[in-house]
Design an enzyme around this catalytic site. Sequence first.
Site, PDB file in Angstrom:
ATOM      1  N   HIS A  54       0.825  -1.196   0.000  1.00 26.82           N
ATOM      2  CA  HIS A  54       0.000   0.000   0.000  1.00 26.82           C
ATOM      3  C   HIS A  54       0.870   1.261   0.000  1.00 26.82           C
ATOM      4  O   HIS A  54       2.085   1.208   0.222  1.00 26.82           O
ATOM      5  CB  HIS A  54      -0.929  -0.016   1.204  1.00 26.82           C
ATOM      6  CG  HIS A  54      -2.025  -1.027   1.087  1.00 26.82           C
ATOM      7  ND1 HIS A  54      -3.049  -1.134   2.003  1.00 26.82           N
ATOM      8  CD2 HIS A  54      -2.270  -1.983   0.142  1.00 26.82           C
ATOM      9  CE1 HIS A  54      -3.866  -2.110   1.644  1.00 26.82           C
ATOM     10  NE2 HIS A  54      -3.403  -2.645   0.527  1.00 26.82           N
ATOM     11  N   GLU A  56       1.150   3.774   2.061  1.00 29.19           N
ATOM     12  CA  GLU A  56       1.832   4.111   3.307  1.00 29.19           C
ATOM     13  C   GLU A  56       3.111   3.292   3.472  1.00 29.19           C
ATOM     14  O   GLU A  56       4.136   3.790   3.944  1.00 29.19           O
ATOM     15  CB  GLU A  56       0.916   3.867   4.508  1.00 29.19           C
ATOM     16  CG  GLU A  56      -0.386   4.649   4.464  1.00 29.19           C
ATOM     17  CD  GLU A  56      -1.533   3.876   3.843  1.00 29.19           C
ATOM     18  OE1 GLU A  56      -2.645   3.947   4.376  1.00 29.19           O
ATOM     19  OE2 GLU A  56      -1.317   3.196   2.815  1.00 29.19           O
ATOM     20  N   ALA A 160     -20.039   8.905 -30.120  1.00 23.75           N
ATOM     21  CA  ALA A 160     -19.658   9.954 -31.060  1.00 23.75           C
ATOM     22  C   ALA A 160     -20.878  10.283 -31.905  1.00 23.75           C
ATOM     23  O   ALA A 160     -21.621   9.386 -32.325  1.00 23.75           O
ATOM     24  CB  ALA A 160     -18.511   9.492 -31.946  1.00 23.75           C
ATOM     25  N   GLU A 293     -20.435   1.688 -24.692  1.00 27.03           N
ATOM     26  CA  GLU A 293     -20.024   2.246 -25.982  1.00 27.03           C
ATOM     27  C   GLU A 293     -21.089   2.082 -27.064  1.00 27.03           C
ATOM     28  O   GLU A 293     -20.788   2.249 -28.248  1.00 27.03           O
ATOM     29  CB  GLU A 293     -18.687   1.652 -26.414  1.00 27.03           C
ATOM     30  CG  GLU A 293     -17.522   2.069 -25.530  1.00 27.03           C
ATOM     31  CD  GLU A 293     -16.179   1.975 -26.221  1.00 27.03           C
ATOM     32  OE1 GLU A 293     -16.144   1.791 -27.452  1.00 27.03           O
ATOM     33  OE2 GLU A 293     -15.157   2.084 -25.520  1.00 27.03           O
ATOM     34  N   GLY A 295     -25.106   0.351 -28.560  1.00 23.76           N
ATOM     35  CA  GLY A 295     -25.580   1.407 -29.443  1.00 23.76           C
ATOM     36  C   GLY A 295     -26.659   2.285 -28.819  1.00 23.76           C
ATOM     37  O   GLY A 295     -26.776   2.394 -27.608  1.00 23.76           O
TER      38      GLY A 295
END
Length: 358
Positions: A54, A56, A160, A293, A295
């Site tokens: 981790h 730390e 898009a 993504e 349709g």
Amino acid sequence: MNSNPLHKKYMIRCLELARLGLGHTAPNPMVGSVIVAGDEIIGEGYHAKAGKPHAEVNAIQSVKNIDLLRKSTLYVNLEPCAHTGKTPPCTELIINHGIPAVIIGTSDPHNIVAGKGIKRLNQAGIYTETGICRTECINLNKRFFTSQILKRPYIILKWAQSADGFLDVIREKVEIPQPNWISNEISRKLVHKWRTEEQAVMVGTNTALLDNPRLNVREWPGKSPLRIVLDRSLRLPPSLNLFNNQHTTLVINESKDGRSGNCIYKKIPFTADLLSQVMKILHELDIQSVVIEGGKQLLDSFIKSCLWDEARIFTGSKLFKNGIKAPQIEGRKKVQTWIENDLLTVVFNENRLDSFIL
């Protein structure tokens, strides 16, 4: 001990370090840590990968003069763990080194931690302060917080659209399915970068048939996400790129469970709560983020259900004049950026964001 005005400065540095783990730490959060003695940084570290030390631990190990630890302050953007998992508890390491103060960005929502780390440090006589840059700390780990609090992945919608607001022209079935590109090459490369940062990417049946996407990260170095496709009646042909052996595809369907080749089949009823069922499955698989993504039908379903956190929308320069209308979405507009001739708009679902930041 009064709150130090320098706390914010060092917490921002923790966040910078933590971001270096983006795309590599899941299902763990991104964590950075800084150790300061006499207003000088003497150690830094971040969590690089799930199962590895981790933040730390790495910060403490980077300190050259360990005697300075007994008069230092450790900063960390997320509460130190107090339990033994794949690695020992960070609280014990902090206590054993005699670090007198720990400044924490936010408590950990995971039920295994959830205040236990702070309590353990206080029991050992260590001063703690929590809430420094709290909003920024939560936002950095929005995937982790969403998973722990809402019990589902962080959901990113991506599409898009043409300059006149269409996802695509009307296309008949073609012998060789392929995308009808709207965005430019740089935007498409950015999408591949995004895929390396998330754990899964999902499409619907029609998108799989018409575009034959690979859903990998061939345009950017990194790990490809889990591919997910909704295929109710298992009508997608095995020749599609989704079923190559490059990486795993999860097929949500109504017929069978099991594994075959690179595919995992998960059988569920395609009822009105389909999306909630799918999100539950992903949560059980420890998937903390998913990009939708396409349709059109799939995107609209998430929007209608208000089951989304973020939308990333590319508007290209092409004009289609007719075709499949792009989704309509309302939220808090965060950023608009031009990528050559593409306009990228990022929108957040304010209700979801506020559910754990407030």
